[in-house]
Design a protein around this motif. Sequence first.
Motif, PDB file in Angstrom:
ATOM      1  N   THR A 296      -0.497  -4.551   2.525  1.00  0.00           N
ATOM      2  CA  THR A 296       0.663  -3.678   2.622  1.00  0.00           C
ATOM      3  C   THR A 296       1.424  -3.746   1.300  1.00  0.00           C
ATOM      4  O   THR A 296       1.123  -4.557   0.421  1.00  0.00           O
ATOM      5  CB  THR A 296       1.593  -4.127   3.755  1.00  0.00           C
ATOM      6  OG1 THR A 296       2.160  -5.399   3.404  1.00  0.00           O
ATOM      7  CG2 THR A 296       0.832  -4.260   5.078  1.00  0.00           C
ATOM      8  N   GLU A 297       2.439  -2.921   1.172  1.00  0.00           N
ATOM      9  CA  GLU A 297       3.265  -2.974  -0.033  1.00  0.00           C
ATOM     10  C   GLU A 297       3.944  -4.338  -0.161  1.00  0.00           C
ATOM     11  O   GLU A 297       4.122  -4.854  -1.269  1.00  0.00           O
ATOM     12  CB  GLU A 297       4.323  -1.868   0.027  1.00  0.00           C
ATOM     13  CG  GLU A 297       5.190  -1.771  -1.212  1.00  0.00           C
ATOM     14  CD  GLU A 297       6.182  -0.626  -1.153  1.00  0.00           C
ATOM     15  OE1 GLU A 297       7.141  -0.627  -1.951  1.00  0.00           O
ATOM     16  OE2 GLU A 297       6.001   0.272  -0.299  1.00  0.00           O
ATOM     17  N   ASP A 298       4.279  -4.933   0.979  1.00  0.00           N
ATOM     18  CA  ASP A 298       4.968  -6.232   0.970  1.00  0.00           C
ATOM     19  C   ASP A 298       4.071  -7.394   0.540  1.00  0.00           C
ATOM     20  O   ASP A 298       4.555  -8.368  -0.044  1.00  0.00           O
ATOM     21  CB  ASP A 298       5.514  -6.559   2.365  1.00  0.00           C
ATOM     22  CG  ASP A 298       6.686  -5.695   2.766  1.00  0.00           C
ATOM     23  OD1 ASP A 298       7.330  -5.119   1.867  1.00  0.00           O
ATOM     24  OD2 ASP A 298       6.946  -5.584   3.975  1.00  0.00           O
ATOM     25  N   ASN A 299       2.777  -7.323   0.880  1.00  0.00           N
ATOM     26  CA  ASN A 299       1.945  -8.510   0.638  1.00  0.00           C
ATOM     27  C   ASN A 299       0.789  -8.294  -0.333  1.00  0.00           C
ATOM     28  O   ASN A 299      -0.098  -9.143  -0.432  1.00  0.00           O
ATOM     29  CB  ASN A 299       1.421  -9.082   1.963  1.00  0.00           C
ATOM     30  CG  ASN A 299       0.476  -8.142   2.703  1.00  0.00           C
ATOM     31  OD1 ASN A 299      -0.125  -7.244   2.116  1.00  0.00           O
ATOM     32  ND2 ASN A 299       0.334  -8.358   4.000  1.00  0.00           N
ATOM     33  N   ALA A 300       0.814  -7.197  -1.095  1.00  0.00           N
ATOM     34  CA  ALA A 300      -0.251  -6.964  -2.076  1.00  0.00           C
ATOM     35  C   ALA A 300      -0.307  -8.077  -3.114  1.00  0.00           C
ATOM     36  O   ALA A 300      -1.362  -8.337  -3.709  1.00  0.00           O
ATOM     37  CB  ALA A 300      -0.038  -5.610  -2.760  1.00  0.00           C
ATOM     38  N   PHE A 301       0.821  -8.766  -3.330  1.00  0.00           N
ATOM     39  CA  PHE A 301       0.855  -9.873  -4.298  1.00  0.00           C
ATOM     40  C   PHE A 301      -0.084 -11.006  -3.909  1.00  0.00           C
ATOM     41  O   PHE A 301      -0.440 -11.849  -4.756  1.00  0.00           O
ATOM     42  CB  PHE A 301       2.276 -10.412  -4.422  1.00  0.00           C
ATOM     43  CG  PHE A 301       2.728 -11.251  -3.251  1.00  0.00           C
ATOM     44  CD1 PHE A 301       2.582 -12.636  -3.272  1.00  0.00           C
ATOM     45  CD2 PHE A 301       3.260 -10.658  -2.119  1.00  0.00           C
ATOM     46  CE1 PHE A 301       2.977 -13.409  -2.190  1.00  0.00           C
ATOM     47  CE2 PHE A 301       3.654 -11.418  -1.035  1.00  0.00           C
ATOM     48  CZ  PHE A 301       3.515 -12.798  -1.060  1.00  0.00           C
ATOM     49  N   LYS A 302      -0.491 -11.074  -2.632  1.00  0.00           N
ATOM     50  CA  LYS A 302      -1.344 -12.169  -2.187  1.00  0.00           C
ATOM     51  C   LYS A 302      -2.721 -12.163  -2.852  1.00  0.00           C
ATOM     52  O   LYS A 302      -3.333 -13.223  -3.022  1.00  0.00           O
ATOM     53  CB  LYS A 302      -1.525 -12.123  -0.671  1.00  0.00           C
ATOM     54  CG  LYS A 302      -0.358 -12.648   0.138  1.00  0.00           C
ATOM     55  CD  LYS A 302      -0.794 -12.763   1.591  1.00  0.00           C
ATOM     56  CE  LYS A 302       0.175 -13.548   2.415  1.00  0.00           C
ATOM     57  NZ  LYS A 302      -0.401 -13.934   3.714  1.00  0.00           N
ATOM     58  N   LEU A 303      -3.220 -11.005  -3.204  1.00  0.00           N
ATOM     59  CA  LEU A 303      -4.554 -10.934  -3.800  1.00  0.00           C
ATOM     60  C   LEU A 303      -4.595 -11.600  -5.174  1.00  0.00           C
ATOM     61  O   LEU A 303      -5.435 -12.477  -5.411  1.00  0.00           O
ATOM     62  CB  LEU A 303      -5.037  -9.491  -3.843  1.00  0.00           C
ATOM     63  CG  LEU A 303      -5.285  -8.873  -2.454  1.00  0.00           C
ATOM     64  CD1 LEU A 303      -5.527  -7.377  -2.563  1.00  0.00           C
ATOM     65  CD2 LEU A 303      -6.467  -9.556  -1.772  1.00  0.00           C
TER      66      LEU A 303
END
Length: 315
Positions: A292-299
């Motif tokens: 999602t826009e919120d958790n794309a940083f996880k990748l």
Amino acid sequence: MKPFTYERARTPAEAAAAVARVQGAKFLAGGTNLLDLMKLEIEAPTHLIDVQDLKLDRIERAGGGLRIGALVTNTALASDARVRRDYGVLSRAIVAGASGQLRNKATTAGNLLQRTRCPYFYDTNMPCNKRNPGSGCSAIGGYSRQLAVIGSSDQCIATHPGDMAIAMRVLDATVETVNPQGQTRAIPIADFHRLPGDTPHIDTNLQPDELITAVTLPRPLGGKQVYHKVRDRASYAFALASVAAVIQRDGSGRVAFGGMAHKPWRIEAAEAAMPQGARAVTAQVFAGAKPTEDNAFKLPLAERALAAVIADTRS
């Protein structure tokens, strides 16, 4: 908390038979997850079968590896000299999870069985397919910073909260069970937890009346073993991304990720790329991710976490 009845089982088969006999019954061991959910009336078992008297609290040699009784506490498992020496990734993962008080009570089987969940699961005012099948998923379109980037479905995007299971996955553990007829079954850890699909309220492939009796670890893998957990605060927090890795001297190895999916996430085919570095591995491990826009940083976070682990094993 809703009313319930209670009994203490004397044998594993007796415990499994009791769960089969009473509709809505559940096993009770350490209770660190179940009792909390009962207090919130998210879980409402009609009957509890206490299994703490069963003789399932030993760690023994078996087939070149270890057989860990279902009732071995997290503290006892993490501190066992054989585990620390031969399965260091498991010891490190356990210590990274929860508090010392919880680890003293939580059991091996209970840790594997903790509910995969998100903040909306705890909020009984909000729709949650995991809590109330068919009601909807509040996390989809809601706050999803900590939630799954891969392996999710239109019904649920929660992430598996554990640390121990991530290490078990990279070690290829096996879960042993018994049913009311006394029949046993061995379930590879890869097949134990489920993805949400259309039934996100079912977290594992256990039958309702199956009792976990032990978890077995195969022969030690050797190599350098690391568990690296990235989280919002230094203690008592679920992973935003975690990496369990076993890396050999030639750069080959195994890796599993936590905090990214509804179950421990490992793609064995991607491990051939380990000598090429973190980017080559994560490109395959997270192919098809739908953040999602919120958790794309996880990748990129997971890639950097693996890069840090690889660098640590080379130092």
